[in-house]
Design an enzyme around this catalytic site. Structure first.
Site, PDB file in Angstrom:
ATOM      1  N   GLY A  17       0.813  -1.226   0.000  1.00 49.53           N
ATOM      2  CA  GLY A  17       0.000   0.000   0.000  1.00 49.53           C
ATOM      3  C   GLY A  17       0.838   1.265   0.000  1.00 49.53           C
ATOM      4  O   GLY A  17       2.068   1.230  -0.071  1.00 49.53           O
ATOM      5  N   CYS A 160      -2.443  11.159  11.010  1.00 43.53           N
ATOM      6  CA  CYS A 160      -1.461  11.991  10.313  1.00 43.53           C
ATOM      7  C   CYS A 160      -1.803  13.481  10.365  1.00 43.53           C
ATOM      8  O   CYS A 160      -0.917  14.327  10.287  1.00 43.53           O
ATOM      9  CB  CYS A 160      -1.318  11.524   8.869  1.00 43.53           C
ATOM     10  SG  CYS A 160      -2.879  11.244   8.058  1.00 43.53           S
ATOM     11  N   HIS A 255       0.273  17.373   4.538  1.00 41.28           N
ATOM     12  CA  HIS A 255      -0.934  17.916   5.172  1.00 41.28           C
ATOM     13  C   HIS A 255      -0.611  19.306   5.742  1.00 41.28           C
ATOM     14  O   HIS A 255       0.313  19.460   6.548  1.00 41.28           O
ATOM     15  CB  HIS A 255      -1.393  17.013   6.317  1.00 41.28           C
ATOM     16  CG  HIS A 255      -1.989  15.700   5.878  1.00 41.28           C
ATOM     17  ND1 HIS A 255      -2.263  15.392   4.563  1.00 41.28           N
ATOM     18  CD2 HIS A 255      -2.395  14.626   6.607  1.00 41.28           C
ATOM     19  CE1 HIS A 255      -2.801  14.166   4.503  1.00 41.28           C
ATOM     20  NE2 HIS A 255      -2.880  13.687   5.716  1.00 41.28           N
TER      21      HIS A 255
HETATM   22  P1  NAP Z   1      -3.585   1.493   1.097  1.00 44.58           P
HETATM   23  O1  NAP Z   1      -2.705   2.207   0.140  1.00 44.58           O
HETATM   24  O2  NAP Z   1      -5.001   1.282   0.736  1.00 44.58           O
HETATM   25  O3  NAP Z   1      -2.903   0.062   1.413  1.00 44.58           O
HETATM   26  C1  NAP Z   1      -3.585  -0.886   2.201  1.00 44.58           C
HETATM   27  C2  NAP Z   1      -2.697  -2.082   2.489  1.00 44.58           C
HETATM   28  O4  NAP Z   1      -3.470  -2.979   3.330  1.00 44.58           O
HETATM   29  C3  NAP Z   1      -2.311  -2.885   1.239  1.00 44.58           C
HETATM   30  O5  NAP Z   1      -1.010  -3.389   1.400  1.00 44.58           O
HETATM   31  C4  NAP Z   1      -3.325  -4.031   1.245  1.00 44.58           C
HETATM   32  O6  NAP Z   1      -2.853  -5.218   0.625  1.00 44.58           O
HETATM   33  C5  NAP Z   1      -3.439  -4.286   2.735  1.00 44.58           C
HETATM   34  N1  NAP Z   1      -4.659  -5.025   3.058  1.00 44.58           N
HETATM   35  C6  NAP Z   1      -5.922  -4.724   2.707  1.00 44.58           C
HETATM   36  N2  NAP Z   1      -6.770  -5.682   3.175  1.00 44.58           N
HETATM   37  C7  NAP Z   1      -5.993  -6.589   3.822  1.00 44.58           C
HETATM   38  C8  NAP Z   1      -6.265  -7.796   4.526  1.00 44.58           C
HETATM   39  N3  NAP Z   1      -7.508  -8.288   4.612  1.00 44.58           N
HETATM   40  N4  NAP Z   1      -5.232  -8.476   5.080  1.00 44.58           N
HETATM   41  C9  NAP Z   1      -3.961  -8.012   4.980  1.00 44.58           C
HETATM   42  N5  NAP Z   1      -3.637  -6.870   4.322  1.00 44.58           N
HETATM   43  C10 NAP Z   1      -4.643  -6.153   3.764  1.00 44.58           C
HETATM   44  O7  NAP Z   1      -3.628   2.235   2.526  1.00 44.58           O
HETATM   45  P2  NAP Z   1      -2.523   3.191   3.222  1.00 44.58           P
HETATM   46  O8  NAP Z   1      -2.800   4.607   2.914  1.00 44.58           O
HETATM   47  O9  NAP Z   1      -1.189   2.629   2.976  1.00 44.58           O
HETATM   48  O10 NAP Z   1      -2.915   3.030   4.761  1.00 44.58           O
HETATM   49  C11 NAP Z   1      -2.520   1.894   5.520  1.00 44.58           C
HETATM   50  C12 NAP Z   1      -2.855   2.141   6.998  1.00 44.58           C
HETATM   51  O11 NAP Z   1      -2.114   3.290   7.455  1.00 44.58           O
HETATM   52  C13 NAP Z   1      -4.332   2.463   7.231  1.00 44.58           C
HETATM   53  O12 NAP Z   1      -4.718   1.902   8.465  1.00 44.58           O
HETATM   54  C14 NAP Z   1      -4.348   3.990   7.307  1.00 44.58           C
HETATM   55  O13 NAP Z   1      -5.416   4.486   8.064  1.00 44.58           O
HETATM   56  C15 NAP Z   1      -3.004   4.287   7.981  1.00 44.58           C
HETATM   57  N6  NAP Z   1      -2.441   5.610   7.711  1.00 44.58           N
HETATM   58  C16 NAP Z   1      -2.318   6.070   6.431  1.00 44.58           C
HETATM   59  C17 NAP Z   1      -1.717   7.329   6.225  1.00 44.58           C
HETATM   60  C18 NAP Z   1      -1.533   7.916   4.846  1.00 44.58           C
HETATM   61  O14 NAP Z   1      -1.065   9.068   4.746  1.00 44.58           O
HETATM   62  N7  NAP Z   1      -1.870   7.218   3.764  1.00 44.58           N
HETATM   63  C19 NAP Z   1      -1.274   8.084   7.300  1.00 44.58           C
HETATM   64  C20 NAP Z   1      -1.393   7.559   8.597  1.00 44.58           C
HETATM   65  C21 NAP Z   1      -1.968   6.330   8.781  1.00 44.58           C
HETATM   66  P3  NAP Z   1      -3.259  -5.612  -0.909  1.00 44.58           P
HETATM   67  O15 NAP Z   1      -2.376  -4.775  -1.769  1.00 44.58           O
HETATM   68  O16 NAP Z   1      -2.936  -7.058  -0.994  1.00 44.58           O
HETATM   69  O17 NAP Z   1      -4.714  -5.308  -1.061  1.00 44.58           O
END
Ligand code: NAP
Length: 364
Positions: A17, A160, A255
């Site tokens: 992700g 974040c 942000h």
């Molecule tokens: P993302 O781009 O949508 O990536 C999601 C990840 O989760 C992918 O690797 C996906 O794997 C995996 N995943 C989804 N369903 C799953 C399951 N059932 N079992 C195991 N893995 C699974 O999301 P992201 O932005 O990286 O965010 C990830 C986390 O960090 C979230 O909890 C989010 O709230 C938090 N976060 C994000 C940010 C930000 O700026 N983006 C900041 C702070 C916190 P596949 O590729 O196999 O689907």
């Protein structure tokens, strides 16, 4: 702080992700850690990492060549992943109760889980850490391990959106200027919504004045971070009211937060405020942690800064840029803060948390 004798094996859950990709990049050449497992959903498992991220790599730098052939594991195969690593960085997007359980199962299997997700942020014995503010909250970990019978642990980082201004506010509080009111409007980047995130036709030529759950997190999480631990429990910070507006804007990373603050009693002058920010150093700097920014807060004098595109990479994306500090006609002072949401606000913050845990002997 001296480096560990040998590199510590780590895994990344959600490695495919948006945040996972930043983790992979930050950890590939980390002086203390070595990536020994990458995991994601069953959809990506069983294939090499290079294949799993084909057509969805979001960063400007290419994926680390050393991970090209590492086979992606199914994140639910805990025993297998636990046999390969000691710390896991959790960056999974999953329904709250399911993710809570998954992270608990890793801790039960002896892993130290450093999570980016919100699932455990309000669990009573889980610390929510910004290392420059509340490194001391790690002291709850032995209590957590005793309560749960775990050899591992869970530590989380906050949302974040608050990273762009909470350390600057904490610096003022620590300098003797307690704050009673915060009114904040955030302008949050698209990468904050993960990949593929918000549809382009919703975002181009537009601002979306709503991010699910973000205002509640922004208003509540600082109270735990600024709080204390008494009798093995977190006691929330009192005497501070926060009102937040959170908006999604068509910016790729970074942000921005427009913040007005009211002080409880004394009000610092603008010169003193800037001086406090520029002098601010804390535990990660004292310990000289590998990911610690040398100057965590920088004040930009230019009247039209900070700006996401120009300032988000300050201190390798781990610094906070503040600017435009001036008198507020409703409260006392106002300013603009900026941080990189997937670095300081996500993967970089997680890596810094893990370094802090090792330096303070709470992990390994
Ligand atoms: P993302 O781009 O949508 O990536 C999601 C990840 O989760 C992918 O690797 C996906 O794997 C995996 N995943 C989804 N369903 C799953 C399951 N059932 N079992 C195991 N893995 C699974 O999301 P992201 O932005 O990286 O965010 C990830 C986390 O960090 C979230 O909890 C989010 O709230 C938090 N976060 C994000 C940010 C930000 O700026 N983006 C900041 C702070 C916190 P596949 O590729 O196999 O689907």
């Amino acid at each position: 702080m001296s480096a560990p004798d040998k590199k510590i094996p780590v895994g990344i859950l959600g490695a495919t992700g948006m945040v996972g990709q930043q983790y992979v990049t930050l950890l590939a050449n980390h002086p203390w850690f070595e990536i020994t497992a990458v995991a994601a959903s069953f959809r990506s498992s069983g294939i090499p990492y290079s294949k799993a991220i084909e057509n969805r790599w979001c960063l400007d730098t290419p994926p680390p060549a050393t991970l090209k052939d590492l086979v992606v594991q199914d994140a639910t195969h805990i025993t297998e992943i636990a046999s390969r690593c000691k710390i896991v960085f959790s960056a999974i997007e999953l329904e709250k109760e399911e993710l809570k359980k998954l992270e608990e199962n890793y801790a039960h299997a002896g892993m130290h889980v450093v999570s980016n997700a919100s699932a455990h942020r309000w669990t009573h014995d889980v610390p929510m850490i910004i290392p420059e503010i509340n490194a001391s909250h790690l002291q709850i970990i032995p209590e957590q391990q005793k309560n749960r019978g775990w050899k591992g642990s869970i530590t989380v980082k906050p949302n974040c959106s608050i990273q762009s201004y909470l350390a600057p506010l904490y610096a003022l509080i620590r300098a003797g200027y307690p704050i009673s009111k915060i009114f904040v409007t955030t302008l949050q980047a698209l990468s904050g919504a993960g990949y593929p995130g918000v549809a382009s036709l919703d975002m181009i030529d537009n601002v979306i004045p709503y991010i699910n759950g973000e205002e509640e997190k922004t208003e509540k999480e600082p109270l735990k971070i600024l709080g204390t631990i008494q009798d093995g429990k977190f006691v929330l910070h009192t005497g501070l009211e926060i009102s937040a507006h959170c908006n999604r804007v068509a910016v790729r990373d970074g942000h921005l937060a427009c913040v007005s603050i009211g002080f409880q009693e004394k009000i610092p002058s603008i010169e003193e405020t800037i001086n406090i920010w520029q002098q601010f150093r804390s535990v990660p700097q004292e310990l000289n942690l590998p990911s610690a920014p040398f100057m965590p807060i920088i004040y930009s004098k230019e009247e039209n800064r900070p700006q996401p595109r120009k300032d988000r990479m300050y201190e390798r994306g781990m610094g906070i840029t503040v600017g435009r500090v001036r008198a507020c006609t409703l409260l006392d002072l106002k300013f603009v803060g900026l941080s990189h949401n997937t670095l300081r606000g996500a993967a970089g913050g997680g890596v810094l948390n893990a370094e802090l845990m090792i330096a303070k002997h709470y992990a390994i």
